[in-house]
Motif scaffolding. Structure first.
Motif, short mmCIF file in Angstrom:
data_model
loop_
_atom_site.label_atom_id
_atom_site.label_comp_id
_atom_site.label_asym_id
_atom_site.label_seq_id
_atom_site.Cartn_x
_atom_site.Cartn_y
_atom_site.Cartn_z
N LYS A 250 -30.64 -6.94 10.80
CA LYS A 250 -29.20 -6.64 10.95
C LYS A 250 -28.87 -5.19 10.59
CE LYS A 250 -27.94 -8.38 6.35
NZ LYS A 250 -27.78 -7.07 5.75
N ASP A 251 -29.78 -4.51 9.88
CA ASP A 251 -29.55 -3.11 9.51
C ASP A 251 -29.99 -2.13 10.59
OD1 ASP A 251 -28.48 -3.82 7.03
OD2 ASP A 251 -30.47 -3.95 6.13
N LEU A 252 -30.60 -2.63 11.66
CA LEU A 252 -31.02 -1.77 12.76
C LEU A 252 -29.86 -1.56 13.73
CD1 LEU A 252 -34.56 -3.28 13.48
CD2 LEU A 252 -34.03 -1.24 12.17
N PRO A 253 -29.72 -0.38 14.34
CA PRO A 253 -30.59 0.78 14.17
C PRO A 253 -30.25 1.59 12.92
CG PRO A 253 -28.87 1.33 15.72
CD PRO A 253 -28.66 -0.12 15.35
N VAL A 286 -31.94 21.33 13.66
CA VAL A 286 -31.24 20.10 13.29
C VAL A 286 -31.89 18.96 14.06
CG1 VAL A 286 -29.05 18.88 13.25
CG2 VAL A 286 -29.10 21.33 12.78
N GLU A 287 -32.28 17.92 13.33
CA GLU A 287 -33.06 16.82 13.91
C GLU A 287 -32.27 15.52 13.87
OE1 GLU A 287 -37.15 16.21 15.39
OE2 GLU A 287 -35.89 17.93 14.96
N ILE A 288 -32.52 14.65 14.84
CA ILE A 288 -32.02 13.28 14.79
C ILE A 288 -33.20 12.32 14.83
CG2 ILE A 288 -29.67 13.63 15.66
CD1 ILE A 288 -30.64 13.00 18.47
N VAL A 289 -33.14 11.28 14.00
CA VAL A 289 -34.21 10.29 13.88
C VAL A 289 -33.59 8.90 13.96
CG1 VAL A 289 -35.92 9.28 12.31
CG2 VAL A 289 -35.72 11.76 12.49
N ARG A 290 -34.25 8.01 14.70
CA ARG A 290 -33.76 6.64 14.80
C ARG A 290 -34.88 5.64 14.54
NH1 ARG A 290 -28.91 6.41 19.14
NH2 ARG A 290 -29.18 4.18 18.83
N ILE A 291 -34.55 4.58 13.80
CA ILE A 291 -35.43 3.44 13.61
C ILE A 291 -34.79 2.29 14.38
CG2 ILE A 291 -36.63 1.97 11.94
CD1 ILE A 291 -37.22 4.94 11.54
N GLU A 292 -35.50 1.77 15.38
CA GLU A 292 -34.88 0.86 16.34
C GLU A 292 -35.62 -0.47 16.47
OE1 GLU A 292 -32.27 0.73 18.33
OE2 GLU A 292 -31.40 2.73 18.00
N GLY A 372 -36.67 -10.44 11.12
CA GLY A 372 -35.60 -11.10 11.84
C GLY A 372 -35.29 -12.44 11.23
N SER A 373 -34.55 -13.25 11.98
CA SER A 373 -34.16 -14.59 11.50
C SER A 373 -35.35 -15.49 11.29
CB SER A 373 -33.18 -15.22 12.50
OG SER A 373 -33.77 -15.26 13.80
N ALA A 377 -42.35 -10.34 9.56
CA ALA A 377 -42.23 -8.87 9.59
C ALA A 377 -42.90 -8.33 10.84
CB ALA A 377 -42.86 -8.27 8.34
N GLN A 378 -42.18 -7.48 11.58
CA GLN A 378 -42.70 -6.88 12.80
C GLN A 378 -42.46 -5.37 12.76
OE1 GLN A 378 -41.66 -9.19 16.50
NE2 GLN A 378 -40.32 -10.28 15.08
N LEU A 379 -43.31 -4.64 13.50
CA LEU A 379 -43.18 -3.18 13.53
C LEU A 379 -41.92 -2.76 14.28
CD1 LEU A 379 -46.88 -2.18 14.33
CD2 LEU A 379 -45.69 -1.87 12.14
N VAL A 380 -41.23 -1.74 13.77
CA VAL A 380 -40.07 -1.17 14.44
C VAL A 380 -40.56 -0.17 15.49
CG1 VAL A 380 -38.62 -1.41 12.40
CG2 VAL A 380 -39.88 0.73 12.77
#
Length: 423
Positions: A250-253, A286-292, A372-373, A377-380
């Motif tokens: 639920k905290d993604l992204p 300036v960088e942008i990073v996302r964990i999805e 997840g529900s 645990a799975q890789l992002v």
């Protein structure tokens, strides 16, 4: 880093992907699988050995209770043999696991199916171009001459202080640089990215986590006494915030942005193509990073592309977007879009941003996962992009906006710089 089970189960797809990348060491896939087979053999032997030791230990207790001391001593001697054998197996297992890890570190990511084969920049696909480009005509001068004319950047002073590739920004040049940084950060935070201010040095584990090590070790500045590396981009420390972390689905992204100095040795880079701001050893970015979530990462990639596109439109610069071919992509990337601005005085395209999806390649190294529900645990998927890199943006702004009366600053940037003309 690719998982060895993925290599084992997808050999044909992986071979095709590595060929698309123009990667020559195809034998590494078989080497990794063979090392994993050997690892399994030693693990199985060790497990069997330990099981026998446990079984005999229980028997020794029973024999002692029954007063069968002689038989118990014989069983103890047998246990000692198993113990010695276990130690040998543990050592072999450790060596094999280390060898397997070293092999896996040498295998690049597999390109997405949309990525075309190719060997160099000429094979990249142009997917968007803002408008037709042309030179400024007679009398236009490149940014390094403009910088000198208006006292914006002193390249010679940088050589005196540190060496080539370390310019000194002066007056309105320094203010324009600072204005661009703040403008980029505000654009990113307005788009939902949380600003972080990370360290400018990282340890070896962080370098391996995002894939700079061992692939780009020769391009990084190393602080020998402390075993630390100067960062080549804020992507490294920011992404490593999530090393060994299990996130809740639920905290993604997770969306972060960071400003930093960047340090790159750029060994072997000489000639006119690296003159002025075209290639530096120290620069601001300036960088942008996302964990999805894996199912949403390519949607996120397109969103990042549109975000960077919007910044370049605000800067009023002619630009184009390229999807890189397999042979021109970075080691860790599954798909990369490059943004290039047109340098009107130099009459060539200059790369100012890369936006990439690494899928699980970095996450596997980082051990960054989500639950997840179902509770498993799975890789992002991890993504990053430049929003933006300063030197070539500065070069293009100076060159493309030069007039007889000075250099006109685009309105969006002028709001931050508090001047609209350099004269």
């Amino acid at each position: 880093m690719l998982q060895v089970n993925f290599l084992r189960d997808n050999k044909e797809r992986i071979s095709e992907g590595l060929v698309k990348r123009n990667f020559k060491e195809l034998h590494l896939v078989d080497d990794a699988i063979a090392a994993d087979d050997e690892r399994k053999k030693y693990q199985f032997g060790l497990d069997q050995n330990l099981a026998e030791m446990n079984k005999i230990s229980k028997e020794i207790g029973m024999l002692m209770k029954e007063g069968k001391r002689e038989e118990a001593e014989a069983a103890k001697a047998k246990t000692a043999e198993y113990k010695e054998n276990s130690q040998q197996l543990q050592q072999k297992l450790k060596e094999t696991e280390s060898r397997l890890q070293e092999i896996l570190y040498l295998i690049p990511n597999i390109p997405h199916s949309k990525v075309v084969a190719g060997t160099a920049a000429e094979d990249n696909e142009v997917v968007y171009q803002s408008h037709d480009v042309e030179g400024l005509g007679e009398g236009a001068i490149p940014h390094w001459e403009l910088a000198k004319k208006y006292n914006l950047i002193d390249f010679e002073l940088g050589v005196k202080i540190a060496g080539a590739g370390f310019p000194v920004y002066l007056g309105k040049g320094a203010r324009l640089q600072r204005a661009l940084v703040q403008y980029f950060l505000d654009k990113n935070t307005d788009a939902g990215y949380l600003e972080v201010n990370p360290p400018h040095v990282v340890n070896e584990a962080s370098g391996y986590g995002t894939g700079q090590l061992p692939d780009k070790e020769g391009q990084m500045y190393f602080v020998n006494e402390d075993n630390l590396y100067l960062i080549p981009t804020a992507e490294v420390p920011v992404t490593n915030i999530y090393r060994d972390v299990i996130l809740d689905e639920k905290d993604l992204p997770v969306k972060n942005t960071a400003f930093s100095q960047c340090y790159r040795r750029e060994a072997g880079s000489y000639g006119a193509h690296v003159r002025g701001l075209n290639r530096l050893h120290q620069f601001e970015k300036v960088e942008i990073v996302r964990i999805e979530h894996p199912e949403k990462s390519y949607e996120a990639l397109e969103e990042m592309v549109q975000h960077v596109k919007g910044i370049l439109e605000d800067l009023e610069l002619p630009f184009r977007i390229l999807r890189l071919c397999g042979g021109d992509m970075g080691f860790t990337s599954a798909m990369t879009y490059d943004f290039e601005v047109w340098s009107a005085a130099q009459e060539k395209w200059l790369e100012v941003s890369s936006v990439s999806n690494f899928e699980t390649f970095q996450a596997n190294r980082l051990k960054c996962r989500y639950k997840g529900s179902e509770g498993k645990a799975q890789l992002v998927h991890t993504l990053n992009g430049s929003a933006m890199a300063l030197p070539r943006i500065m070069a293009a702004l100076l060159e493309n906006n030069q007039t007889e009366n000075g250099i006109k600053i685009p309105a969006k940037v002028a709001e931050y710089a508090r001047f609209d003309m350099i004269s």
